[in-house]
Design an enzyme around this catalytic site. Sequence first.
Site: not given
Length: 295
Positions: A72, A122-123, A166
């Site tokens: 990430s 990142t999420a 995703h």
Amino acid sequence: MTSTADTVSGAAPERAVPLRIAYSPCPNDTFVFDAWAHGRLADAPALDVTFADIDLTNGMAERGELDVLKVSYAALPWALDEYALLPCGGALGRGCGPLVLSREPGADLAGRTVAVPSERSTAYLLFRLWAAERVAGGVGSIVVLPFDEIMPAVRDGRVDAGLVIHEARFTYRNYGLHALVDLGEHWETTTGLPIPLGAIIARRSLGAAALRRLAEAARASVRAAWADPDASRPYVLAHAQEMDPAVADQHIALYVNEFTADLGEEGYAAVRTLLSRAADEGLVPPLAPGALAFP
């Protein structure tokens, strides 16, 4: 996704020991790396592939394991002393951000329990940046769960909300859930930049010439996949964990784009903006000057 998986070796290795690489079994990664992993690129180093969930590869990077890793972007501040960011092969884009899901539309997350796939993703950074602006008093507990357990946990009431990535963008309605916020849309609206999701990093000790060669191989593998998408299909579907082929195609279309072939100025700006904002909130260490520069 899976935490560990089989190993795939490329064709006749050009060095005594193939480069050790880890990426996820998600369709975008298998699509991007298919030609390289299976020895169909001239002059590319052989690969010894391990499949691993992004939370595991983030940890591998922090511990300095393997030669090349898909991680990430949020994990870069802990990895860039030992690894260099490659300018290609990763995942940035528009309209492909994480979602926050709940059982009821418009749920209030103040003081609530939220399941996330990783606290170094990142999420997660996008979620925390959004919550700092929009959730008065802040959320309550954060629970880390494997990606494929988050939607069932929200559906079954074991957590109040879930942060998903995703292919969950296409399947969350099957669980009777509602999208509370599209974090990618929020990011794009407030910054005008693409969403930096997954990065490809390689060990700096390989040397500048080798790093440039790896970047060329990654870019060539992306272009080979675009030129002949049917060639990658067996590899993609073999590791898509019973995903509907149509969903796999949507997944690839979202996450493999011009930024996968080359980050470019806009891609680098997105990465810098994400990590500087996160550092300002105390979520990640600040980057050293020049940390993102490629040799």
